[in-house]
Design a protein around this motif. Structure first.
Motif, PDB file in Angstrom:
ATOM      1  N   GLU A   1       8.816   9.300  -9.440  1.00 35.94           N
ATOM      2  CA  GLU A   1      10.174   8.885  -8.611  1.00 35.94           C
ATOM      3  C   GLU A   1       9.752   8.830  -7.044  1.00 35.94           C
ATOM      4  OE1 GLU A   1      10.225  10.630 -11.043  1.00 35.94           O
ATOM      5  OE2 GLU A   1      11.399   9.818 -12.659  1.00 35.94           O
ATOM      6  N   ARG A   2       9.279   9.929  -6.794  1.00 38.34           N
ATOM      7  CA  ARG A   2       9.029  10.229  -5.374  1.00 38.34           C
ATOM      8  C   ARG A   2       7.694   9.134  -4.842  1.00 38.34           C
ATOM      9  NH1 ARG A   2      10.321  11.033  -0.352  1.00 38.34           N
ATOM     10  NH2 ARG A   2       8.985  12.053   1.066  1.00 38.34           N
ATOM     11  N   SER A   3       6.888   8.767  -5.693  1.00 39.12           N
ATOM     12  CA  SER A   3       6.023   7.853  -5.345  1.00 39.12           C
ATOM     13  C   SER A   3       6.721   6.268  -5.111  1.00 39.12           C
ATOM     14  CB  SER A   3       4.735   7.812  -6.484  1.00 39.12           C
ATOM     15  OG  SER A   3       5.173   7.136  -7.300  1.00 39.12           O
ATOM     16  N   LEU A   4       7.588   5.969  -6.136  1.00 38.32           N
ATOM     17  CA  LEU A   4       8.334   4.972  -5.864  1.00 38.32           C
ATOM     18  C   LEU A   4       9.110   4.769  -4.443  1.00 38.32           C
ATOM     19  CD1 LEU A   4      10.253   4.497  -9.295  1.00 38.32           C
ATOM     20  CD2 LEU A   4       7.701   3.216  -8.539  1.00 38.32           C
ATOM     21  N   GLN A   5       9.925   6.055  -4.293  1.00 35.21           N
ATOM     22  CA  GLN A   5      10.468   6.187  -2.893  1.00 35.21           C
ATOM     23  C   GLN A   5       9.430   5.810  -1.781  1.00 35.21           C
ATOM     24  OE1 GLN A   5      12.222   9.873  -2.491  1.00 35.21           O
ATOM     25  NE2 GLN A   5      13.473   9.487  -0.733  1.00 35.21           N
ATOM     26  N   LEU A   6       8.327   6.575  -1.688  1.00 35.24           N
ATOM     27  CA  LEU A   6       7.478   6.647  -0.682  1.00 35.24           C
ATOM     28  C   LEU A   6       6.785   4.897  -0.391  1.00 35.24           C
ATOM     29  CD1 LEU A   6       5.510  10.044  -0.931  1.00 35.24           C
ATOM     30  CD2 LEU A   6       6.957   9.013   1.056  1.00 35.24           C
ATOM     31  N   SER A   7       6.738   4.536  -1.777  1.00 44.20           N
ATOM     32  CA  SER A   7       6.155   3.253  -1.647  1.00 44.20           C
ATOM     33  C   SER A   7       6.847   2.191  -0.836  1.00 44.20           C
ATOM     34  CB  SER A   7       5.738   2.582  -2.953  1.00 44.20           C
ATOM     35  OG  SER A   7       4.776   3.439  -3.627  1.00 44.20           O
ATOM     36  N   ASN A   8       8.161   2.240  -1.096  1.00 49.06           N
ATOM     37  CA  ASN A   8       9.457   1.727  -0.552  1.00 49.06           C
ATOM     38  C   ASN A   8       9.325   1.815   0.991  1.00 49.06           C
ATOM     39  OD1 ASN A   8      10.270  -0.133  -2.126  1.00 49.06           O
ATOM     40  ND2 ASN A   8      11.868   1.122  -2.931  1.00 49.06           N
ATOM     41  N   GLU A   9       9.203   3.184   1.221  1.00 49.94           N
ATOM     42  CA  GLU A   9       9.494   3.458   2.789  1.00 49.94           C
ATOM     43  C   GLU A   9       8.337   3.077   3.588  1.00 49.94           C
ATOM     44  OE1 GLU A   9       9.850   7.806   2.924  1.00 49.94           O
ATOM     45  OE2 GLU A   9      11.745   7.681   1.871  1.00 49.94           O
ATOM     46  N   LEU A  10       7.138   3.137   2.962  1.00 49.68           N
ATOM     47  CA  LEU A  10       5.835   2.747   3.758  1.00 49.68           C
ATOM     48  C   LEU A  10       5.178   1.487   3.389  1.00 49.68           C
ATOM     49  CD1 LEU A  10       4.116   6.077   2.652  1.00 49.68           C
ATOM     50  CD2 LEU A  10       5.147   5.763   4.788  1.00 49.68           C
ATOM     51  N   ALA A  11       5.989   0.563   2.617  1.00 54.63           N
ATOM     52  CA  ALA A  11       5.716  -0.840   2.309  1.00 54.63           C
ATOM     53  C   ALA A  11       4.356  -0.995   1.670  1.00 54.63           C
ATOM     54  CB  ALA A  11       5.936  -1.633   3.422  1.00 54.63           C
ATOM     55  N   LEU A  12       4.105   0.010   0.768  1.00 52.07           N
ATOM     56  CA  LEU A  12       2.664  -0.007   0.215  1.00 52.07           C
ATOM     57  C   LEU A  12       2.843  -1.142  -0.928  1.00 52.07           C
ATOM     58  CD1 LEU A  12       2.212   4.036  -0.709  1.00 52.07           C
ATOM     59  CD2 LEU A  12       1.490   2.315   1.518  1.00 52.07           C
ATOM     60  N   TYR A  13       1.456  -1.562  -0.984  1.00 54.37           N
ATOM     61  CA  TYR A  13       1.450  -2.774  -1.948  1.00 54.37           C
ATOM     62  C   TYR A  13       1.324  -1.796  -3.433  1.00 54.37           C
ATOM     63  CZ  TYR A  13      -1.230  -5.172  -5.399  1.00 54.37           C
ATOM     64  OH  TYR A  13      -2.015  -6.039  -6.351  1.00 54.37           O
ATOM     65  N   ARG A  14       2.094  -2.685  -4.205  1.00 53.80           N
ATOM     66  CA  ARG A  14       2.246  -1.824  -5.611  1.00 53.80           C
ATOM     67  C   ARG A  14       1.806  -2.854  -6.743  1.00 53.80           C
ATOM     68  NH1 ARG A  14       4.822   2.940  -6.779  1.00 53.80           N
ATOM     69  NH2 ARG A  14       4.566   2.700  -8.899  1.00 53.80           N
ATOM     70  N   GLN A  15       0.708  -2.720  -7.306  1.00 53.15           N
ATOM     71  CA  GLN A  15       0.045  -3.496  -8.403  1.00 53.15           C
ATOM     72  C   GLN A  15       0.994  -3.550  -9.726  1.00 53.15           C
ATOM     73  OE1 GLN A  15      -1.438  -0.824  -7.137  1.00 53.15           O
ATOM     74  NE2 GLN A  15      -1.711   0.638  -8.892  1.00 53.15           N
ATOM     75  N   SER A  16       0.779  -4.683 -10.565  1.00 52.98           N
ATOM     76  CA  SER A  16       1.669  -4.732 -11.711  1.00 52.98           C
ATOM     77  C   SER A  16       0.880  -4.447 -13.030  1.00 52.98           C
ATOM     78  CB  SER A  16       2.218  -6.190 -11.658  1.00 52.98           C
ATOM     79  OG  SER A  16       0.994  -7.118 -11.741  1.00 52.98           O
ATOM     80  N   TYR A  17      -0.329  -3.949 -12.771  1.00 48.05           N
ATOM     81  CA  TYR A  17      -1.279  -3.693 -13.994  1.00 48.05           C
ATOM     82  C   TYR A  17      -2.027  -2.299 -13.608  1.00 48.05           C
ATOM     83  CZ  TYR A  17      -4.804  -6.214 -11.973  1.00 48.05           C
ATOM     84  OH  TYR A  17      -6.003  -6.778 -11.180  1.00 48.05           O
ATOM     85  N   CYS A  18      -2.555  -1.822 -14.655  1.00 38.67           N
ATOM     86  CA  CYS A  18      -3.237  -0.299 -14.429  1.00 38.67           C
ATOM     87  C   CYS A  18      -4.524  -0.653 -13.560  1.00 38.67           C
ATOM     88  CB  CYS A  18      -3.512   0.249 -15.562  1.00 38.67           C
ATOM     89  SG  CYS A  18      -4.410   1.755 -15.553  1.00 38.67           S
ATOM     90  N   GLY A  19      -5.407  -1.639 -14.123  1.00 40.17           N
ATOM     91  CA  GLY A  19      -6.452  -1.961 -13.141  1.00 40.17           C
ATOM     92  C   GLY A  19      -7.646  -2.815 -13.705  1.00 40.17           C
ATOM     93  N   CYS A  20      -7.814  -2.610 -15.299  1.00 41.89           N
ATOM     94  CA  CYS A  20      -8.964  -3.347 -15.672  1.00 41.89           C
ATOM     95  C   CYS A  20      -8.311  -4.833 -16.207  1.00 41.89           C
ATOM     96  CB  CYS A  20      -9.379  -2.713 -17.171  1.00 41.89           C
ATOM     97  SG  CYS A  20      -8.152  -2.324 -18.224  1.00 41.89           S
ATOM     98  N   ALA A  21      -9.395  -5.322 -16.619  1.00 37.24           N
ATOM     99  CA  ALA A  21      -8.980  -6.876 -17.067  1.00 37.24           C
ATOM    100  C   ALA A  21      -8.242  -7.033 -18.437  1.00 37.24           C
ATOM    101  CB  ALA A  21     -10.310  -7.655 -17.018  1.00 37.24           C
ATOM    102  N   PHE A  22      -8.728  -5.919 -19.236  1.00 40.57           N
ATOM    103  CA  PHE A  22      -8.055  -5.775 -20.392  1.00 40.57           C
ATOM    104  C   PHE A  22      -6.462  -5.676 -20.302  1.00 40.57           C
ATOM    105  CE2 PHE A  22     -12.272  -3.954 -20.530  1.00 40.57           C
ATOM    106  CZ  PHE A  22     -12.976  -5.235 -21.173  1.00 40.57           C
ATOM    107  N   ALA A  23      -6.018  -4.694 -19.399  1.00 41.18           N
ATOM    108  CA  ALA A  23      -4.668  -4.363 -19.089  1.00 41.18           C
ATOM    109  C   ALA A  23      -3.870  -5.446 -18.666  1.00 41.18           C
ATOM    110  CB  ALA A  23      -4.630  -3.004 -18.328  1.00 41.18           C
ATOM    111  N   ARG A  24      -4.756  -6.186 -17.568  1.00 42.93           N
ATOM    112  CA  ARG A  24      -4.130  -7.382 -16.950  1.00 42.93           C
ATOM    113  C   ARG A  24      -3.358  -8.256 -18.012  1.00 42.93           C
ATOM    114  NH1 ARG A  24      -7.203 -10.893 -12.636  1.00 42.93           N
ATOM    115  NH2 ARG A  24      -5.391 -11.651 -11.379  1.00 42.93           N
ATOM    116  N   LYS A  25      -4.492  -8.666 -19.007  1.00 47.40           N
ATOM    117  CA  LYS A  25      -3.984  -9.613 -19.935  1.00 47.40           C
ATOM    118  C   LYS A  25      -2.711  -9.357 -20.460  1.00 47.40           C
ATOM    119  CE  LYS A  25      -8.464 -10.984 -21.685  1.00 47.40           C
ATOM    120  NZ  LYS A  25      -9.510 -10.803 -22.627  1.00 47.40           N
TER     121      LYS A  25
END
Ligand code: SF4
Length: 202
Positions: free
Chosen positions: A178-202
């Motif tokens: 939850e703190r990472s979500l809060q900090l991401s907002n405060e610092l305007a961090l880019y948050r990806q929508s998938y874990c990382g690999c091409a398989f998870a992206r599908k």
């Protein structure tokens, strides 16, 4: 069988150093800026940190570059982190694809992910030795879909083989995610929508 509270284990280990006024050197594997935000905030007061961005699982390369530059920006923009070092490894997705061959169709959180943790933690352990660190660790444990018991088991196995200590963490505890979500907002961090690999992206 009781599940280990890896956050308590981490605090016990780091507190022992703190009694003597010491801060151990930790090579911290970082997967992305949002996960790093709350993990570094938690561990930084008790350690001397070197961040390792080794994530050959990330596809495509533009996504890899984006996550890396966002991490660098986040650390640079925080004056409290002036002492935090950064180590980068050349991007090579084929290393990852070779390592998880035969597991392309596994579900997320299955064997492919365990191999993926293992690949990244092995490199982290090796870099920790190279840089004379006391421990290696990872921010991966902050993810709600990442099983801390599996990560700790992988880390400890590699620690034995490589001859360097693994620092168990469970950064999702104490509302870390939850703190990472809060900090991401405060610092305007880019948050990806998938874990990382091409398989998870599908
Ligand atoms: S889903 Fe995430 S942890 Fe699992 S193999 Fe893909 S990148 Fe690695």
């Amino acid at each position: 069988m009781n599940r280990e509270n890896a956050d308590n284990t981490m605090m016990k280990i780091l507190s022992k150093y703190a009694v003597d006024g010491k801060k151990p050197m930790v090579m911290l594997h970082v997967c992305c800026a949002p996960c790093a935000s709350a993990s570094i905030e938690r561990i930084h007061p008790l350690t001397r940190l070197t961040l390792l961005f080794y994530n050959p699982n990330i596809m495509p390369q533009q996504e890899y570059e984006k996550r890396k530059s966002e991490l660098i920006r986040m650390v640079k923009e925080n004056p409290d982190y002036a002492d935090v070092k950064f180590v980068d490894v050349d991007y090579d997705n084929s290393e990852y694809l070779q390592f998880v061959r035969g597991h392309e169709k596994d579900e997320e959180q299955g064997e492919r992910c365990t191999l993926c943790f293992s690949l990244r933690l092995r490199k982290t352990a090796q870099m920790a030795k190279l840089y004379g660190c006391d421990f290696f660790a990872t921010t991966l444990t902050i993810g709600p879909k990442k099983n801390t018991d599996v990560i700790s088991a992988v880390g400890r196995g590699i620690a034995k083989e490589e001859g360097i200590e693994y620092l168990p963490t469970d950064f999702k505890r104490k509302k870390g995610y939850e703190r990472s979500l809060q900090l991401s907002n405060e610092l305007a961090l880019y948050r990806q929508s998938y874990c990382g690999c091409a398989f998870a992206r599908k």
